[in-house]
Write an enzyme that holds these catalytic residues in place. Structure first.
Site, PDB file in Angstrom:
ATOM      1  N   PHE A 227       0.826  -1.215   0.000  1.00  0.00           N
ATOM      2  CA  PHE A 227       0.000   0.000   0.000  1.00  0.00           C
ATOM      3  C   PHE A 227       0.863   1.270   0.000  1.00  0.00           C
ATOM      4  O   PHE A 227       0.893   2.036  -0.962  1.00  0.00           O
ATOM      5  CB  PHE A 227      -0.954  -0.066   1.201  1.00  0.00           C
ATOM      6  CG  PHE A 227      -1.608   1.223   1.572  1.00  0.00           C
ATOM      7  CD1 PHE A 227      -2.070   2.100   0.592  1.00  0.00           C
ATOM      8  CD2 PHE A 227      -1.785   1.562   2.908  1.00  0.00           C
ATOM      9  CE1 PHE A 227      -2.682   3.302   0.942  1.00  0.00           C
ATOM     10  CE2 PHE A 227      -2.398   2.748   3.262  1.00  0.00           C
ATOM     11  CZ  PHE A 227      -2.833   3.625   2.280  1.00  0.00           C
ATOM     12  N   ILE A 228       1.605   1.486   1.070  1.00  0.00           N
ATOM     13  CA  ILE A 228       2.391   2.723   1.163  1.00  0.00           C
ATOM     14  C   ILE A 228       3.551   2.677   0.166  1.00  0.00           C
ATOM     15  O   ILE A 228       3.847   3.656  -0.522  1.00  0.00           O
ATOM     16  CB  ILE A 228       2.909   2.935   2.605  1.00  0.00           C
ATOM     17  CG1 ILE A 228       1.726   3.034   3.574  1.00  0.00           C
ATOM     18  CG2 ILE A 228       3.780   4.179   2.691  1.00  0.00           C
ATOM     19  CD1 ILE A 228       2.115   3.030   5.056  1.00  0.00           C
TER      20      ILE A 228
ATOM     21  N   ASP B 279       9.335  -6.721  -3.794  1.00  0.00           N
ATOM     22  CA  ASP B 279       8.261  -7.273  -2.966  1.00  0.00           C
ATOM     23  C   ASP B 279       8.170  -8.774  -3.255  1.00  0.00           C
ATOM     24  O   ASP B 279       8.413  -9.202  -4.379  1.00  0.00           O
ATOM     25  CB  ASP B 279       6.924  -6.600  -3.327  1.00  0.00           C
ATOM     26  CG  ASP B 279       5.910  -6.632  -2.194  1.00  0.00           C
ATOM     27  OD1 ASP B 279       5.578  -5.556  -1.674  1.00  0.00           O
ATOM     28  OD2 ASP B 279       5.436  -7.742  -1.841  1.00  0.00           O
TER      29      ASP B 279
ATOM     30  N   ASP C 128      12.633 -11.491  -1.893  1.00  0.00           N
ATOM     31  CA  ASP C 128      12.351 -11.492  -0.458  1.00  0.00           C
ATOM     32  C   ASP C 128      13.425 -10.655   0.241  1.00  0.00           C
ATOM     33  O   ASP C 128      14.612 -10.750  -0.128  1.00  0.00           O
ATOM     34  CB  ASP C 128      12.397 -12.952   0.041  1.00  0.00           C
ATOM     35  CG  ASP C 128      11.779 -13.092   1.414  1.00  0.00           C
ATOM     36  OD1 ASP C 128      12.304 -12.480   2.371  1.00  0.00           O
ATOM     37  OD2 ASP C 128      10.779 -13.817   1.532  1.00  0.00           O
TER      38      ASP C 128
ATOM     39  N   ALA D  24       7.238  -5.627   5.329  1.00  0.00           N
ATOM     40  CA  ALA D  24       7.018  -6.162   6.677  1.00  0.00           C
ATOM     41  C   ALA D  24       5.813  -7.081   6.650  1.00  0.00           C
ATOM     42  O   ALA D  24       4.988  -7.008   5.740  1.00  0.00           O
ATOM     43  CB  ALA D  24       6.727  -5.014   7.663  1.00  0.00           C
TER      44      ALA D  24
ATOM     45  N   TYR E 264       3.986  -7.628  16.988  1.00  0.00           N
ATOM     46  CA  TYR E 264       4.217  -6.630  15.919  1.00  0.00           C
ATOM     47  C   TYR E 264       4.983  -5.435  16.483  1.00  0.00           C
ATOM     48  O   TYR E 264       5.989  -5.002  15.916  1.00  0.00           O
ATOM     49  CB  TYR E 264       2.869  -6.220  15.328  1.00  0.00           C
ATOM     50  CG  TYR E 264       2.938  -5.109  14.319  1.00  0.00           C
ATOM     51  CD1 TYR E 264       3.578  -5.298  13.098  1.00  0.00           C
ATOM     52  CD2 TYR E 264       2.354  -3.865  14.568  1.00  0.00           C
ATOM     53  CE1 TYR E 264       3.633  -4.274  12.151  1.00  0.00           C
ATOM     54  CE2 TYR E 264       2.398  -2.846  13.629  1.00  0.00           C
ATOM     55  CZ  TYR E 264       3.042  -3.052  12.428  1.00  0.00           C
ATOM     56  OH  TYR E 264       3.094  -2.034  11.497  1.00  0.00           O
TER      57      TYR E 264
ATOM     58  N   ILE F 127     -11.358   3.118   7.804  1.00  0.00           N
ATOM     59  CA  ILE F 127     -12.130   4.054   6.962  1.00  0.00           C
ATOM     60  C   ILE F 127     -12.341   3.455   5.571  1.00  0.00           C
ATOM     61  O   ILE F 127     -13.431   3.558   4.997  1.00  0.00           O
ATOM     62  CB  ILE F 127     -11.476   5.461   6.872  1.00  0.00           C
ATOM     63  CG1 ILE F 127     -12.295   6.329   5.941  1.00  0.00           C
ATOM     64  CG2 ILE F 127     -10.052   5.439   6.506  1.00  0.00           C
ATOM     65  CD1 ILE F 127     -11.803   7.722   5.769  1.00  0.00           C
TER      66      ILE F 127
ATOM     67  N   ARG G  80      -8.780   7.579  16.133  1.00  0.00           N
ATOM     68  CA  ARG G  80      -7.533   7.314  15.412  1.00  0.00           C
ATOM     69  C   ARG G  80      -7.033   8.617  14.799  1.00  0.00           C
ATOM     70  O   ARG G  80      -7.820   9.449  14.367  1.00  0.00           O
ATOM     71  CB  ARG G  80      -7.756   6.310  14.268  1.00  0.00           C
ATOM     72  CG  ARG G  80      -8.071   4.899  14.728  1.00  0.00           C
ATOM     73  CD  ARG G  80      -6.831   4.203  15.297  1.00  0.00           C
ATOM     74  NE  ARG G  80      -7.131   2.885  15.827  1.00  0.00           N
ATOM     75  CZ  ARG G  80      -7.618   2.626  17.045  1.00  0.00           C
ATOM     76  NH1 ARG G  80      -7.857   3.630  17.878  1.00  0.00           N
ATOM     77  NH2 ARG G  80      -7.849   1.401  17.437  1.00  0.00           N
TER      78      ARG G  80
HETATM   79  N1  LIG Z   1      -0.712   1.218   6.896  1.00  0.00           N
HETATM   80  C1  LIG Z   1      -0.546   1.704   8.136  1.00  0.00           C
HETATM   81  O1  LIG Z   1      -1.436   2.348   8.717  1.00  0.00           O
HETATM   82  C2  LIG Z   1       0.742   1.460   8.866  1.00  0.00           C
HETATM   83  C3  LIG Z   1       0.864   1.958  10.194  1.00  0.00           C
HETATM   84  C4  LIG Z   1       2.062   1.757  10.867  1.00  0.00           C
HETATM   85  C5  LIG Z   1       3.107   1.102  10.252  1.00  0.00           C
HETATM   86  N2  LIG Z   1       2.974   0.605   8.983  1.00  0.00           N
HETATM   87  C6  LIG Z   1       4.130  -0.074   8.380  1.00  0.00           C
HETATM   88  O2  LIG Z   1       4.361   0.516   7.107  1.00  0.00           O
HETATM   89  C7  LIG Z   1       4.876  -0.459   6.188  1.00  0.00           C
HETATM   90  C8  LIG Z   1       4.012  -0.522   4.958  1.00  0.00           C
HETATM   91  O3  LIG Z   1       2.697  -0.874   5.350  1.00  0.00           O
HETATM   92  P1  LIG Z   1       1.501  -1.033   4.315  1.00  0.00           P
HETATM   93  O4  LIG Z   1       0.288  -0.500   4.971  1.00  0.00           O
HETATM   94  O5  LIG Z   1       1.922  -0.534   2.986  1.00  0.00           O
HETATM   95  O6  LIG Z   1       1.331  -2.616   4.312  1.00  0.00           O
HETATM   96  P2  LIG Z   1       1.415  -3.671   3.121  1.00  0.00           P
HETATM   97  O7  LIG Z   1       1.212  -4.994   3.776  1.00  0.00           O
HETATM   98  O8  LIG Z   1       0.523  -3.273   2.009  1.00  0.00           O
HETATM   99  O9  LIG Z   1       2.925  -3.563   2.637  1.00  0.00           O
HETATM  100  C9  LIG Z   1       3.962  -4.389   3.083  1.00  0.00           C
HETATM  101  C10 LIG Z   1       4.538  -5.078   1.859  1.00  0.00           C
HETATM  102  O10 LIG Z   1       5.646  -5.887   2.288  1.00  0.00           O
HETATM  103  C11 LIG Z   1       5.640  -7.046   1.482  1.00  0.00           C
HETATM  104  N3  LIG Z   1       6.405  -8.100   2.153  1.00  0.00           N
HETATM  105  C12 LIG Z   1       6.053  -8.813   3.247  1.00  0.00           C
HETATM  106  N4  LIG Z   1       7.016  -9.699   3.551  1.00  0.00           N
HETATM  107  C13 LIG Z   1       8.012  -9.511   2.628  1.00  0.00           C
HETATM  108  C14 LIG Z   1       9.277 -10.136   2.418  1.00  0.00           C
HETATM  109  N5  LIG Z   1       9.716 -11.123   3.221  1.00  0.00           N
HETATM  110  N6  LIG Z   1      10.034  -9.718   1.382  1.00  0.00           N
HETATM  111  C15 LIG Z   1       9.590  -8.740   0.546  1.00  0.00           C
HETATM  112  N7  LIG Z   1       8.397  -8.131   0.700  1.00  0.00           N
HETATM  113  C16 LIG Z   1       7.613  -8.510   1.744  1.00  0.00           C
HETATM  114  C17 LIG Z   1       4.170  -7.400   1.326  1.00  0.00           C
HETATM  115  O11 LIG Z   1       3.907  -8.252   0.212  1.00  0.00           O
HETATM  116  C18 LIG Z   1       3.534  -6.013   1.177  1.00  0.00           C
HETATM  117  O12 LIG Z   1       3.409  -5.665  -0.180  1.00  0.00           O
HETATM  118  C19 LIG Z   1       4.919  -1.766   6.979  1.00  0.00           C
HETATM  119  O13 LIG Z   1       6.200  -1.908   7.497  1.00  0.00           O
HETATM  120  C20 LIG Z   1       3.916  -1.536   8.091  1.00  0.00           C
HETATM  121  O14 LIG Z   1       4.222  -2.341   9.202  1.00  0.00           O
HETATM  122  C21 LIG Z   1       1.815   0.787   8.286  1.00  0.00           C
END
Ligand SMILES: NC(=O)c1ccc[n+]([C@@H]2O[C@H](COP(=O)([O-])OP(=O)(O)OC[C@H]3O[C@@H](n4cnc5c(N)ncnc54)[C@H](O)[C@@H]3O)[C@@H](O)[C@H]2O)c1
Length: 307
Positions: free
Chosen positions: A14-15, A33, A53, A71, A136, A185, A208
């Site tokens: 996502f991000i 990814d 990976d 992650a 986590y 949301i 939130r």
């Molecule tokens: N979305 C939020 O509100 C939020 C809040 C706090 C922290 N975060 C952190 O921000 C980061 C991005 O979050 P997001 O919301 O985009 O989540 P997301 O799950 O969409 O993105 C994480 C990406 O990491 C990839 N991934 C997982 N394991 C992997 C591996 N071993 N090797 C390579 N890729 C791998 C997944 O396929 C996924 O595309 C994460 O570290 C998350 O913990 C997000």
């Protein structure tokens, strides 16, 4: 930030995909990814996708900047798979930073989380003492300790950790792949648009600090440009309750869907979050630009367009 070669891990997520697509307008971007959750369909054509990976031995870290966003990205994922969560979230981070440093990269910006602040209605500053109430949280705090170590150990590397607060964009953006892990949301707007009641835990008074992904992307880029070290909150400092959010979605969609209320099924449930954003503001001048009202309109817009 222009004209650099950049690696975004978790780049199909996502991000990560929002960041990669933005950076690709003026930089050479590799999105890495393994498809655990994200999908390369999130990526613009000019982003190079690498299916790998973060634990692999030979990563494409020959870059100017690494944004490490890969992650297992939720509390539930680590409850279901604690060892894999620790491996990906902590060892994966160490692996990426070690390879990036060996390849001469001098700037790493990585994802951490705000969830380790626990439940607080007052703004949470970065120097608060934190507890790891979930696996986590423990994995992300582990990352931060390594980040701190790298900043003191490697003179030629800066490492900054970003504690994101409740990031959203909506299923019409690049958040659809997250399904039940997407921001509330985004899930609630999708339900309300199809006339279904969203299920709110407790009485819906939980709050939130909802932060639009475009503001998160701008904060990540500003952090790399300023070569920051340490940890920084990325939020808005202006939380909203779930009840307020549902009312706002109904207003924008012109619907009148009542939520259902169920008991909170989790221990250590975080009832309230609120960011103190003075540190990142002072370090970079960054400010969130998207009010929650505008964010709700953006999340709802695809449903109105499709009518
Ligand atoms: N979305 C939020 O509100 C939020 C809040 C706090 C922290 N975060 C952190 O921000 C980061 C991005 O979050 P997001 O919301 O985009 O989540 P997301 O799950 O969409 O993105 C994480 C990406 O990491 C990839 N991934 C997982 N394991 C992997 C591996 N071993 N090797 C390579 N890729 C791998 C997944 O396929 C996924 O595309 C994460 O570290 C998350 O913990 C997000």
């Amino acid at each position: 930030m222009d004209g650099n070669r950049v690696l975004v891990t978790g780049g199909a997520g996502f991000i990560g995909s929002n960041l990669a697509n933005h950076l690709a307008e003026t930089n050479d971007v590799v999105a890495l990814d393994n498809g655990y959750l994200g999908t390369p369909e999130n990526l613009a054509e000019d982003v190079e996708f690498v299916d790998a990976d973060v634990l692999d031995e030979d990563l494409p870290t020959d870059v100017d900047v690494v944004y490490h966003l890969a992650a297992l990205s939720s509390r539930q994922m680590l409850e279901e798979n604690p060892r894999e969560g620790a491996r990906v979230n902590v060892e994966g981070f160490v692996n990426v930073v070690e390879q990036a440093h060996a390849d001469g990269c001098d700037t790493v910006v990585y994802a951490s989380t705000s969830s380790a602040y626990g439940s607080r209605t007052e703004p949470s500053p970065e120097d608060m003492e934190l507890e790891a109430a979930t696996g986590y949280d423990a994995s992300m705090l582990g990352r931060e300790r390594y980040g701190e170590y790298y900043n003191s150990y490697y003179d030629d590397l800066t490492c900054a950790g970003m504690r994101f607060f409740s990031v959203y964009q909506g299923y019409g953006g690049n958040e659809g792949h997250k399904g039940e892990y997407a921001n509330t949301i985004s899930q609630f707007a999708d339900k309300i648009a199809s006339g279904e009641s969203p299920v709110l835990w407790g009485d819906g008074s939980q709050t939130r600090d909802f932060t639009h992904v475009d503001d998160i992307v701008a904060g990540l880029v500003a952090t790399a440009e300023h070569e920051l070290t340490g940890v920084y909150n990325l939020g808005t400092g202006e939380p909203y309750s779930f009840n307020e959010m549902v009312d706002m979605i109904n207003d924008v969609l012109g619907t009148d869907v009542e939520p259902e209320y169920e008991p909170i099924p989790l221990e250590n449930y975080v009832h309230d979050t609120c960011a103190d954003i003075s540190k990142i503001r002072e370090a970079t001048g960054w400010e969130p630009q998207i009010s929650f009202e505008e964010g709700v309109e953006r999340v709802c817009a695809p449903y109105l367009d499709s009518e």
